[in-house]
Design a protein around this motif. Structure first.
Motif, PDB file in Angstrom:
ATOM      1  N   ALA A  48       5.997  -7.508 -36.485  1.00 26.11           N
ATOM      2  CA  ALA A  48       4.590  -7.566 -36.885  1.00 26.11           C
ATOM      3  C   ALA A  48       3.688  -6.895 -35.855  1.00 26.11           C
ATOM      4  O   ALA A  48       2.666  -6.298 -36.203  1.00 26.11           O
ATOM      5  CB  ALA A  48       4.162  -9.021 -37.088  1.00 26.11           C
ATOM      6  N   GLN A  99      -4.799 -18.095 -34.522  1.00 21.16           N
ATOM      7  CA  GLN A  99      -4.862 -18.292 -35.963  1.00 21.16           C
ATOM      8  C   GLN A  99      -6.309 -18.460 -36.424  1.00 21.16           C
ATOM      9  O   GLN A  99      -7.247 -18.143 -35.702  1.00 21.16           O
ATOM     10  CB  GLN A  99      -4.037 -19.522 -36.356  1.00 21.16           C
ATOM     11  CG  GLN A  99      -2.546 -19.350 -36.184  1.00 21.16           C
ATOM     12  CD  GLN A  99      -1.753 -20.515 -36.759  1.00 21.16           C
ATOM     13  OE1 GLN A  99      -0.842 -21.033 -36.127  1.00 21.16           O
ATOM     14  NE2 GLN A  99      -2.083 -20.942 -37.966  1.00 21.16           N
ATOM     15  N   ARG A 106     -10.038  -6.929 -36.586  1.00 24.98           N
ATOM     16  CA  ARG A 106      -8.759  -6.272 -36.872  1.00 24.98           C
ATOM     17  C   ARG A 106      -8.892  -5.123 -37.876  1.00 24.98           C
ATOM     18  O   ARG A 106      -7.978  -4.320 -38.014  1.00 24.98           O
ATOM     19  CB  ARG A 106      -7.745  -7.289 -37.360  1.00 24.98           C
ATOM     20  CG  ARG A 106      -7.317  -8.274 -36.282  1.00 24.98           C
ATOM     21  CD  ARG A 106      -6.299  -9.258 -36.802  1.00 24.98           C
ATOM     22  NE  ARG A 106      -5.106  -8.597 -37.276  1.00 24.98           N
ATOM     23  CZ  ARG A 106      -4.107  -8.215 -36.483  1.00 24.98           C
ATOM     24  NH1 ARG A 106      -4.165  -8.407 -35.192  1.00 24.98           N
ATOM     25  NH2 ARG A 106      -3.045  -7.633 -36.996  1.00 24.98           N
ATOM     26  N   TYR A 133       1.612  -8.111 -33.614  1.00 30.86           N
ATOM     27  CA  TYR A 133       0.238  -8.602 -33.517  1.00 30.86           C
ATOM     28  C   TYR A 133      -0.317  -8.502 -32.099  1.00 30.86           C
ATOM     29  O   TYR A 133      -1.486  -8.160 -31.905  1.00 30.86           O
ATOM     30  CB  TYR A 133       0.157 -10.053 -33.991  1.00 30.86           C
ATOM     31  CG  TYR A 133       0.222 -10.237 -35.492  1.00 30.86           C
ATOM     32  CD1 TYR A 133       0.297  -9.149 -36.359  1.00 30.86           C
ATOM     33  CD2 TYR A 133       0.209 -11.509 -36.047  1.00 30.86           C
ATOM     34  CE1 TYR A 133       0.355  -9.329 -37.722  1.00 30.86           C
ATOM     35  CE2 TYR A 133       0.255 -11.696 -37.430  1.00 30.86           C
ATOM     36  CZ  TYR A 133       0.337 -10.604 -38.256  1.00 30.86           C
ATOM     37  OH  TYR A 133       0.388 -10.784 -39.610  1.00 30.86           O
ATOM     38  N   ALA A 146      -9.175 -10.812 -32.705  1.00 31.72           N
ATOM     39  CA  ALA A 146      -7.879 -10.353 -33.211  1.00 31.72           C
ATOM     40  C   ALA A 146      -7.036 -11.477 -33.788  1.00 31.72           C
ATOM     41  O   ALA A 146      -5.843 -11.296 -34.040  1.00 31.72           O
ATOM     42  CB  ALA A 146      -7.107  -9.651 -32.091  1.00 31.72           C
ATOM     43  N   SER A 206      -0.885 -17.187 -38.950  1.00 29.20           N
ATOM     44  CA  SER A 206       0.189 -16.453 -38.279  1.00 29.20           C
ATOM     45  C   SER A 206       1.074 -17.367 -37.429  1.00 29.20           C
ATOM     46  O   SER A 206       0.568 -18.117 -36.594  1.00 29.20           O
ATOM     47  CB  SER A 206      -0.389 -15.337 -37.402  1.00 29.20           C
ATOM     48  OG  SER A 206      -1.305 -15.868 -36.459  1.00 29.20           O
ATOM     49  N   VAL A 240      -5.319 -13.983 -36.417  1.00 29.42           N
ATOM     50  CA  VAL A 240      -4.771 -13.722 -37.747  1.00 29.42           C
ATOM     51  C   VAL A 240      -4.496 -15.051 -38.446  1.00 29.42           C
ATOM     52  O   VAL A 240      -3.701 -15.863 -37.972  1.00 29.42           O
ATOM     53  CB  VAL A 240      -3.471 -12.905 -37.674  1.00 29.42           C
ATOM     54  CG1 VAL A 240      -2.970 -12.583 -39.082  1.00 29.42           C
ATOM     55  CG2 VAL A 240      -3.677 -11.625 -36.877  1.00 29.42           C
ATOM     56  N   ARG A 256       5.213 -13.781 -34.931  1.00 28.65           N
ATOM     57  CA  ARG A 256       4.547 -12.501 -35.153  1.00 28.65           C
ATOM     58  C   ARG A 256       3.749 -12.034 -33.935  1.00 28.65           C
ATOM     59  O   ARG A 256       3.274 -10.903 -33.908  1.00 28.65           O
ATOM     60  CB  ARG A 256       3.636 -12.590 -36.380  1.00 28.65           C
ATOM     61  CG  ARG A 256       4.405 -12.864 -37.662  1.00 28.65           C
ATOM     62  CD  ARG A 256       3.515 -12.880 -38.876  1.00 28.65           C
ATOM     63  NE  ARG A 256       4.273 -13.158 -40.086  1.00 28.65           N
ATOM     64  CZ  ARG A 256       3.755 -13.263 -41.302  1.00 28.65           C
ATOM     65  NH1 ARG A 256       2.453 -13.084 -41.467  1.00 28.65           N
ATOM     66  NH2 ARG A 256       4.514 -13.533 -42.336  1.00 28.65           N
ATOM     67  N   TRP A 257       3.607 -12.928 -32.959  1.00 31.97           N
ATOM     68  CA  TRP A 257       2.865 -12.602 -31.742  1.00 31.97           C
ATOM     69  C   TRP A 257       3.763 -12.302 -30.553  1.00 31.97           C
ATOM     70  O   TRP A 257       3.303 -11.756 -29.543  1.00 31.97           O
ATOM     71  CB  TRP A 257       1.926 -13.767 -31.369  1.00 31.97           C
ATOM     72  CG  TRP A 257       0.751 -13.916 -32.273  1.00 31.97           C
ATOM     73  CD1 TRP A 257       0.641 -14.742 -33.350  1.00 31.97           C
ATOM     74  CD2 TRP A 257      -0.493 -13.210 -32.187  1.00 31.97           C
ATOM     75  NE1 TRP A 257      -0.590 -14.597 -33.941  1.00 31.97           N
ATOM     76  CE2 TRP A 257      -1.311 -13.678 -33.243  1.00 31.97           C
ATOM     77  CE3 TRP A 257      -0.999 -12.248 -31.322  1.00 31.97           C
ATOM     78  CZ2 TRP A 257      -2.606 -13.196 -33.451  1.00 31.97           C
ATOM     79  CZ3 TRP A 257      -2.285 -11.788 -31.526  1.00 31.97           C
ATOM     80  CH2 TRP A 257      -3.073 -12.251 -32.581  1.00 31.97           C
ATOM     81  N   SER A 317      -1.042  -4.908 -31.176  1.00 32.25           N
ATOM     82  CA  SER A 317      -2.224  -4.438 -31.901  1.00 32.25           C
ATOM     83  C   SER A 317      -3.508  -4.949 -31.253  1.00 32.25           C
ATOM     84  O   SER A 317      -4.502  -4.227 -31.166  1.00 32.25           O
ATOM     85  CB  SER A 317      -2.166  -4.894 -33.361  1.00 32.25           C
ATOM     86  OG  SER A 317      -1.085  -4.288 -34.036  1.00 32.25           O
TER      87      SER A 317
END
Length: 231
Positions: A101, A14, A40, A103, A85, A90, A87, A94-95, A106
């Motif tokens: 998502a 985060q 990102r 994450y 990376a 978050s 976020v 989402r991870w 990505s």
């Protein structure tokens, strides 16, 4: 693990990993360390340890800013890539692997893209997240299996690479703080390649959530020390 030549460190989580501490004039002065940063937005830039490279909020300072001089002082001459990376805000949902998502996937794609193509494989991963999931006890109660899934996926994707898990800020007062912190401790204890970094003594900026400048830099030192110890 033997680490030679160029390499990449992947930073996940985060906003406390991305950094929200205001930068001083001194922080903006280049110091000459050759560091390449990926964020990102797929921005690739030659930076240094004092240049702003926070993810998403402009000129802010985070743990990553403390890491390059420590790594170079330890004899790693780089070039060193950092994939930022993290976020802001978050939740771990989402991870988790396979989430809508995406994450985590990505982040893997960022690290496995240009850095790897330039001969800089991932040699360490650092994770600081959980503030969002500590907002309620219900979220905190299901945090541990989700964090375990994230840790398992990271270790499967980067076998043998040390993974640093950072505790929640010591000043965080939310219903699920103790439960999330215990989950982080439990997951770190299940693998020799997972390292736990404490946040004891760190302090926030005025919002009561994000680390102040000195604490962000101190956290970066603690993460770096853990990584160097694992190498």
């Amino acid at each position: 693990m033997i680490v030679e030549g160029a390499f990449t460190i992947l930073l996940l989580g985060q906003s406390n990993m991305a950094g929200r501490a205001p930068m001083t004039r001194e922080d903006r002065q280049p110091s000459g360390y050759p560091v390449l940063v990926v964020n990102r937005s797929l921005t690739y830039a030659v930076k240094d340890d004092r240049a702003p490279w926070s993810s998403g909020k402009g000129d802010k300072l985070g743990p990553g800013n403390a890491m390059p001089p420590l790594l170079f002082a330890a004899g790693y001459n780089g070039p060193i890539w950092f994939v930022q990376a993290a976020v802001s805000g978050s939740p771990i949902s989402r991870w988790t692997p396979g989430s809508s998502a995406g994450y985590l996937e990505s982040a893997f794609a960022l690290a496995d893209g240009l850095p790897a193509q330039c001969g800089a494989p991932v040699r360490a991963v650092a994770w600081a997240q959980g503030e969002n999931d500590a907002k309620t006890q219900a979220l905190a109660d299901v945090y541990e299996p989700k964090l375990q899934a994230v840790a398992d996926a990271i270790q499967a994707h980067y076998p043998g690479v040390p993974l640093v898990l950072v505790q929640l800020p010591p000043y965080l007062r939310r219903p699920g703080t103790a439960t999330v912190d215990q989950a982080i401790f439990n997951v770190a204890g299940r693998s020799n390649s997972i390292l736990l970094v404490t946040t004891e003594g760190l302090t926030p900026i005025s919002d009561g959530l994000h680390y102040d400048r000195d604490s962000a830099l101190e956290l970066g030192r603690r993460i770096t020390d853990a990584i160097l110890g694992a190498w």
